[in-house]
Design a protein around this motif. Structure first.
Motif, PDB file in Angstrom:
ATOM      1  N   LEU A   1      -3.462   6.912   8.114  1.00  0.00           N
ATOM      2  CA  LEU A   1      -3.051   5.602   7.618  1.00  0.00           C
ATOM      3  C   LEU A   1      -4.127   5.008   6.720  1.00  0.00           C
ATOM      4  O   LEU A   1      -5.314   5.119   6.998  1.00  0.00           O
ATOM      5  CB  LEU A   1      -2.798   4.642   8.786  1.00  0.00           C
TER       6      LEU A   1
ATOM      7  N   SER B   1       4.065  11.813   1.858  1.00  0.00           N
ATOM      8  CA  SER B   1       4.441  11.190   3.123  1.00  0.00           C
ATOM      9  C   SER B   1       4.314  12.202   4.265  1.00  0.00           C
ATOM     10  O   SER B   1       4.023  11.826   5.400  1.00  0.00           O
ATOM     11  CB  SER B   1       5.856  10.622   3.061  1.00  0.00           C
TER      12      SER B   1
ATOM     13  N   GLY C   1      -0.382   1.080   4.729  1.00  0.00           N
ATOM     14  CA  GLY C   1       0.616   1.921   4.105  1.00  0.00           C
ATOM     15  C   GLY C   1       1.439   2.637   5.156  1.00  0.00           C
ATOM     16  O   GLY C   1       1.180   2.516   6.358  1.00  0.00           O
ATOM     17  N   PRO C   2       2.434   3.424   4.721  1.00  0.00           N
ATOM     18  CA  PRO C   2       3.328   4.109   5.652  1.00  0.00           C
ATOM     19  C   PRO C   2       2.718   5.357   6.264  1.00  0.00           C
ATOM     20  O   PRO C   2       3.294   5.938   7.181  1.00  0.00           O
ATOM     21  CB  PRO C   2       4.534   4.465   4.781  1.00  0.00           C
ATOM     22  N   GLY C   3       1.574   5.775   5.761  1.00  0.00           N
ATOM     23  CA  GLY C   3       0.903   6.923   6.359  1.00  0.00           C
ATOM     24  C   GLY C   3       1.324   8.259   5.769  1.00  0.00           C
ATOM     25  O   GLY C   3       2.389   8.390   5.148  1.00  0.00           O
ATOM     26  N   THR C   4       0.477   9.243   5.975  1.00  0.00           N
ATOM     27  CA  THR C   4       0.776  10.643   5.657  1.00  0.00           C
ATOM     28  C   THR C   4       0.717  11.414   6.968  1.00  0.00           C
ATOM     29  O   THR C   4      -0.304  11.387   7.656  1.00  0.00           O
ATOM     30  CB  THR C   4      -0.247  11.238   4.677  1.00  0.00           C
ATOM     31  N   ARG C   5       1.830  12.080   7.272  1.00  0.00           N
ATOM     32  CA  ARG C   5       1.829  12.928   8.476  1.00  0.00           C
ATOM     33  C   ARG C   5       1.357  14.314   8.092  1.00  0.00           C
ATOM     34  O   ARG C   5       2.000  15.002   7.293  1.00  0.00           O
ATOM     35  CB  ARG C   5       3.223  13.015   9.092  1.00  0.00           C
TER      36      ARG C   5
ATOM     37  N   VAL D   1       0.856  -1.177   0.000  1.00  0.00           N
ATOM     38  CA  VAL D   1       0.000   0.000   0.000  1.00  0.00           C
ATOM     39  C   VAL D   1       0.900   1.237   0.000  1.00  0.00           C
ATOM     40  O   VAL D   1       1.833   1.321   0.801  1.00  0.00           O
ATOM     41  CB  VAL D   1      -0.909   0.015   1.236  1.00  0.00           C
TER      42      VAL D   1
END
Lengths: 115, 116
Positions: free
Chosen positions: B91, B9, B108-112, B4
């Protein structure tokens, strides 16, 4: 509504030793699923292990195993032979056996592993 | 891709602006989920898609939040008129839907997101 509680904000373990992370949950349902996820500093959530509530046998995945006590609504994670790479946040999660498929997470336990 | 993916990011925005967060699920995964991870609230479910429809959007915190999924693949989470309390890691996860039982969700690695 279902809730998941992780009462240990932080835990630490020596490399090669065993550690147990606690998780309890509250539900009125009889059929559900439980998961442990690991979140390293990279933020990527990784599935560690899953348990179906209708199965009495505790799930195991290599060095990871669970102690599932349905009557007590307890779902602890045991990590054997701890490794430095096990250091991460660990989240316990509940999934109801309904159409929604969403996960309900606990607040997490930060695990530190010391050499 | 193999997993994903999410973009961007990291996102820094000013209060009051709109933002769009994107999620590309694993190819072939029919189910897609959005979660929010914040210091005060932990990990919260936002919305669940099965194909292009959203049978459960109960976690969206306000009408400033919306999400869509097109072609049964990519999803976009939109936050309008961002507020500082929207600052969090968003996430995305996906999995197959099987009648035999739930499959593990792949994240997935997520969006901060940081709202100034």
């Amino acid at each position: 509504a279902q809730t998941v509680t992780q009462s240990q904000p932080e835990m630490s373990v020596q490399e090669a030793e065993t550690v147990t992370l606690s998780c309890t949950y509250d539900t009125s349902e009889s059929d559900y699923y439980l998961f442990w996820y690991k979140q390293p500093p990279s933020r990527q959530m990784i599935l560690v292990i899953r348990q179906e509530a209708y199965k009495q046998q505790n799930a195991t995945e290599n060095r990871f195993s669970v102690n599932f006590q349905k009557a007590a609504k307890s779902f602890s994670l045991k990590i054997s032979d701890s490794q430095l790479g096990d250091a991460a946040m660990y989240f316990c999660a509940y999934r109801s056996n309904t159409n929604t498929d969403k996960l309900i997470f606990g607040t997490g336990t930060r695990l530190q592993v010391f050499p | 891709g193999a997993g994903v993916s999410q973009s961007p990011s990291n996102k820094v925005t000013e209060k009051g602006k709109d933002v769009e967060l994107r999620c590309d699920p694993i190819s072939g995964h029919t189910a897609l989920y959005w979660y929010r991870q914040s210091l005060g609230q932990g990990l919260e479910f936002l919305i669940y898609f099965q194909g292009n429809s959203a049978p459960d959007k109960s976690g969206l915190p306000s009408d400033r939040f919306s999400a869509e999924r097109t072609g049964g693949s990519v999803s976009t989470l939109t936050i309008q008129r961002t507020q500082q309390e929207d600052s969090a890691v968003y996430l995305c996860a996906s999995n197959f839907y099987r009648t035999s039982g739930p499959q593990a969700q792949f994240f997935g690695p997520g969006t901060r997101l940081t709202v100034l």
